[in-house]
Design a protein around this motif. Structure first.
Motif, PDB file in Angstrom:
ATOM      1  N   GLY A  22      49.539  35.939  35.241  1.00 15.75           N
ATOM      2  CA  GLY A  22      50.692  35.057  35.026  1.00 15.75           C
ATOM      3  C   GLY A  22      51.785  35.674  34.190  1.00 15.75           C
ATOM      4  N   PHE A  23      52.215  34.933  33.164  1.00 13.01           N
ATOM      5  CA  PHE A  23      53.321  35.365  32.297  1.00 13.01           C
ATOM      6  C   PHE A  23      52.798  35.896  30.968  1.00 13.01           C
ATOM      7  N   SER A  24      51.658  36.606  31.016  1.00 13.64           N
ATOM      8  CA  SER A  24      51.044  37.119  29.785  1.00 13.64           C
ATOM      9  C   SER A  24      51.948  38.089  29.046  1.00 13.64           C
ATOM     10  N   ASN A  25      52.833  38.764  29.782  1.00 17.30           N
ATOM     11  CA  ASN A  25      53.711  39.748  29.156  1.00 17.30           C
ATOM     12  C   ASN A  25      54.866  39.099  28.398  1.00 17.30           C
ATOM     13  N   LEU A  26      55.062  37.803  28.564  1.00 19.09           N
ATOM     14  CA  LEU A  26      56.169  37.110  27.892  1.00 19.09           C
ATOM     15  C   LEU A  26      55.651  36.363  26.663  1.00 19.09           C
ATOM     16  N   ASP A  27      55.035  37.101  25.751  1.00 21.33           N
ATOM     17  CA  ASP A  27      54.395  36.474  24.592  1.00 21.33           C
ATOM     18  C   ASP A  27      55.369  35.632  23.772  1.00 21.33           C
ATOM     19  N   LYS A  28      56.540  36.164  23.500  1.00 15.38           N
ATOM     20  CA  LYS A  28      57.490  35.472  22.630  1.00 15.38           C
ATOM     21  C   LYS A  28      58.167  34.292  23.323  1.00 15.38           C
ATOM     22  N   LEU A  29      58.104  34.260  24.642  1.00 15.36           N
ATOM     23  CA  LEU A  29      58.809  33.191  25.383  1.00 15.36           C
ATOM     24  C   LEU A  29      57.866  32.130  25.933  1.00 15.36           C
ATOM     25  N   GLN A  30      56.570  32.259  25.686  1.00 14.19           N
ATOM     26  CA  GLN A  30      55.618  31.350  26.316  1.00 14.19           C
ATOM     27  C   GLN A  30      55.780  29.910  25.826  1.00 14.19           C
ATOM     28  N   ILE A  31      56.064  29.716  24.534  1.00 14.36           N
ATOM     29  CA  ILE A  31      56.270  28.357  24.023  1.00 14.36           C
ATOM     30  C   ILE A  31      57.533  27.751  24.617  1.00 14.36           C
ATOM     31  N   VAL A  32      58.589  28.556  24.705  1.00 14.60           N
ATOM     32  CA  VAL A  32      59.844  28.071  25.309  1.00 14.60           C
ATOM     33  C   VAL A  32      59.624  27.716  26.771  1.00 14.60           C
ATOM     34  N   LEU A  33      58.918  28.616  27.477  1.00 11.86           N
ATOM     35  CA  LEU A  33      58.629  28.365  28.890  1.00 11.86           C
ATOM     36  C   LEU A  33      57.755  27.126  29.046  1.00 11.86           C
ATOM     37  N   PHE A  34      56.810  26.921  28.129  1.00 10.55           N
ATOM     38  CA  PHE A  34      55.951  25.731  28.163  1.00 10.55           C
ATOM     39  C   PHE A  34      56.794  24.464  28.047  1.00 10.55           C
ATOM     40  N   LEU A  35      57.714  24.428  27.089  1.00 12.65           N
ATOM     41  CA  LEU A  35      58.529  23.232  26.873  1.00 12.65           C
ATOM     42  C   LEU A  35      59.445  22.962  28.064  1.00 12.65           C
ATOM     43  N   VAL A  36      60.049  24.019  28.605  1.00 10.60           N
ATOM     44  CA  VAL A  36      60.941  23.860  29.763  1.00 10.60           C
ATOM     45  C   VAL A  36      60.155  23.339  30.962  1.00 10.60           C
ATOM     46  N   LEU A  37      58.991  23.935  31.198  1.00 11.29           N
ATOM     47  CA  LEU A  37      58.176  23.515  32.338  1.00 11.29           C
ATOM     48  C   LEU A  37      57.642  22.097  32.159  1.00 11.29           C
ATOM     49  N   LEU A  38      57.263  21.740  30.941  1.00 15.87           N
ATOM     50  CA  LEU A  38      56.744  20.394  30.684  1.00 15.87           C
ATOM     51  C   LEU A  38      57.808  19.347  30.994  1.00 15.87           C
ATOM     52  N   VAL A  39      59.020  19.568  30.495  1.00 22.71           N
ATOM     53  CA  VAL A  39      60.116  18.620  30.752  1.00 22.71           C
ATOM     54  C   VAL A  39      60.435  18.568  32.241  1.00 22.71           C
ATOM     55  N   THR A  40      60.490  19.740  32.872  1.00 23.44           N
ATOM     56  CA  THR A  40      60.812  19.799  34.302  1.00 23.44           C
ATOM     57  C   THR A  40      59.752  19.094  35.137  1.00 23.44           C
ATOM     58  N   TYR A  41      58.487  19.313  34.790  1.00 18.55           N
ATOM     59  CA  TYR A  41      57.389  18.673  35.524  1.00 18.55           C
ATOM     60  C   TYR A  41      57.434  17.154  35.387  1.00 18.55           C
ATOM     61  N   LEU A  42      57.694  16.676  34.171  1.00 15.72           N
ATOM     62  CA  LEU A  42      57.773  15.229  33.944  1.00 15.72           C
ATOM     63  C   LEU A  42      58.945  14.620  34.710  1.00 15.72           C
ATOM     64  N   VAL A  43      60.063  15.334  34.759  1.00 16.45           N
ATOM     65  CA  VAL A  43      61.223  14.861  35.526  1.00 16.45           C
ATOM     66  C   VAL A  43      60.882  14.775  37.009  1.00 16.45           C
ATOM     67  N   ALA A  44      60.223  15.819  37.523  1.00 10.65           N
ATOM     68  CA  ALA A  44      59.827  15.825  38.940  1.00 10.65           C
ATOM     69  C   ALA A  44      58.854  14.691  39.241  1.00 10.65           C
ATOM     70  N   LEU A  45      57.887  14.508  38.340  1.00 12.65           N
ATOM     71  CA  LEU A  45      56.878  13.467  38.537  1.00 12.65           C
ATOM     72  C   LEU A  45      57.509  12.079  38.532  1.00 12.65           C
ATOM     73  N   MET A  46      58.327  11.815  37.512  1.00 14.37           N
ATOM     74  CA  MET A  46      58.954  10.494  37.396  1.00 14.37           C
ATOM     75  C   MET A  46      59.957  10.242  38.508  1.00 14.37           C
ATOM     76  N   GLY A  47      60.703  11.277  38.891  1.00 13.89           N
ATOM     77  CA  GLY A  47      61.692  11.129  39.960  1.00 13.89           C
ATOM     78  C   GLY A  47      61.055  10.745  41.280  1.00 13.89           C
ATOM     79  N   ASN A  48      59.996  11.453  41.647  1.00 15.77           N
ATOM     80  CA  ASN A  48      59.327  11.167  42.921  1.00 15.77           C
ATOM     81  C   ASN A  48      58.568   9.843  42.889  1.00 15.77           C
ATOM     82  N   LEU A  49      57.949   9.508  41.749  1.00 17.49           N
ATOM     83  CA  LEU A  49      57.289   8.207  41.622  1.00 17.49           C
ATOM     84  C   LEU A  49      58.304   7.073  41.702  1.00 17.49           C
ATOM     85  N   LEU A  50      59.484   7.283  41.117  1.00 15.98           N
ATOM     86  CA  LEU A  50      60.536   6.270  41.173  1.00 15.98           C
ATOM     87  C   LEU A  50      60.983   6.018  42.605  1.00 15.98           C
TER      88      LEU A  50
END
Length: 330
Positions: A22-50
């Protein structure tokens, strides 16, 4: 099946897990990527459920087009859920492992959802073709039974083809390193881990993909050629604009789906680095599920009207309950 973590020349040890680099080489960006993906996933989930809830709660939207849209939103939820939650966990832990069974299950879901969506987009194009080119026969042709058969056929094609293909892939012997240089179990990275020459197998996978992905795309193109020809023959500008507006959302979704797929899988991948390949795949995983509900809500008066009515009805019901509680207290 035998899977080995050993290097060539070493005694093979049986393992029941793969390691997703995966993104093991992006050590310093993994937390940022986690937060971006979490928000994006929740938006996708809520949008489609809506979208699903709005269509289910509003009888005015119980038409073939919105029946297909419910299935599309369900596919998007399944597709993104099969990848993103696991990726979020792997961004927070050091051991980015997945069992062989989990890898196979993930690949089943991803490929089935992808192929079924290709077929469903072709069905939606056919629906628009009938609505514009044969409006007087629309209700007869697109009956409830016909719609159910079309959606059922899409699912049957997706399930039967991909179950056969993925089962065949996981029947191959795997050896050597168990590290998958991807953030999920994609077909080619797993296939290349087999202890045999898989060039013929890769050609077969590519052929199946071309036939069953490009095939629906050609049907979509043919449908829109007929649609555009019919629209240009309409006498009034208002009629042409209305006809175009009924197709615009679907056309944008098709462009987004096939555009991202072409960039990800056919876009001169040899010129990309491993990291850019993974980023493109990630975009393909999350962009569609996020944007499709937005496209179908912001560009659709019926859906926006249904949303407004649902909110007003909820507020009215809430106020009635509050008033009822006050009356009981008094």
């Amino acid at each position: 099946m035998i899977y080995s973590e050993s290097h060539p020349g070493e005694n093979q040890t049986i393992s029941d897990v793969f390691i997703l680099v995966g993104f093991s080489n992006l050590d310093k960006l993994q937390i940022v990527l986690f937060l971006v993906l979490l928000v994006t996933y929740l938006v996708a989930l809520m949008g489609n459920l809506l979208v699903i809830l709005l269509i289910k709660l509003n009888p005015s939207l119980h038409t073939p087009m919105y029946f297909f849209l419910v299935n599309l939103s369900f596919l998007e939820i399944c597709y993104t859920t099969s990848v993103v939650p696991q990726l979020l966990i792997h961004l927070l832990v050091e051991q980015k492992t997945i069992t062989i069974v989990g890898c196979a299950a993930q690949m089943y879901v991803i490929t089935i959802m992808g192929l079924t969506e290709c077929c469903l987009l072709a069905v939606m194009a056919y629906d628009r073709y009938v609505a514009i080119c044969h409006p007087l026969s629309y209700k007869t042709i697109m009956s409830g039974r016909a719609c159910a058969h079309l959606v059922g056929a899409s699912w049957i094609i997706g399930i039967s083809v991909e179950v056969a293909q993925i089962t065949w892939i996981f029947s191959l012997p795997f050896c050597g390193s168990n590290r998958i240089h991807h953030y999920f179990c994609d077909i080619l990275p797993v296939l290349r881990m087999a202890c045999m020459d898989t060039s013929k197998n890769e050609i077969m996978v590519f052929t199946v993909s071309v036939l069953l992905i490009i095939g629906p795309f050609l049907l979509i193109i043919l449908s829109y050629i007929c649609i555009i020809s019919t629209i240009f023959m309409l006498p009034s500008v208002e009629g042409r604009n209305k006809a175009f507006s009924t197709c615009s959302s679907h056309l944008m979704v098709v462009t987004l789906f096939y555009g991202m797929a072409l960039i990800t899988y056919l876009g001169l991948k040899s010129s990309f680095t491993l990291e850019s390949d993974q980023m493109l795949s990630l975009m393909n995983t999350i962009v569609g599920p996020v944007l499709n509900p937005i496209i179908y809500t912001l560009r659709n008066k019926d859906v926006k009207g249904a949303f407004r009515k649902t909110v007003e009805k909820s507020i009215f019901s809430h106020n009635q309950r509050k008033q009822g509680m006050k009356d009981r207290v008094n």
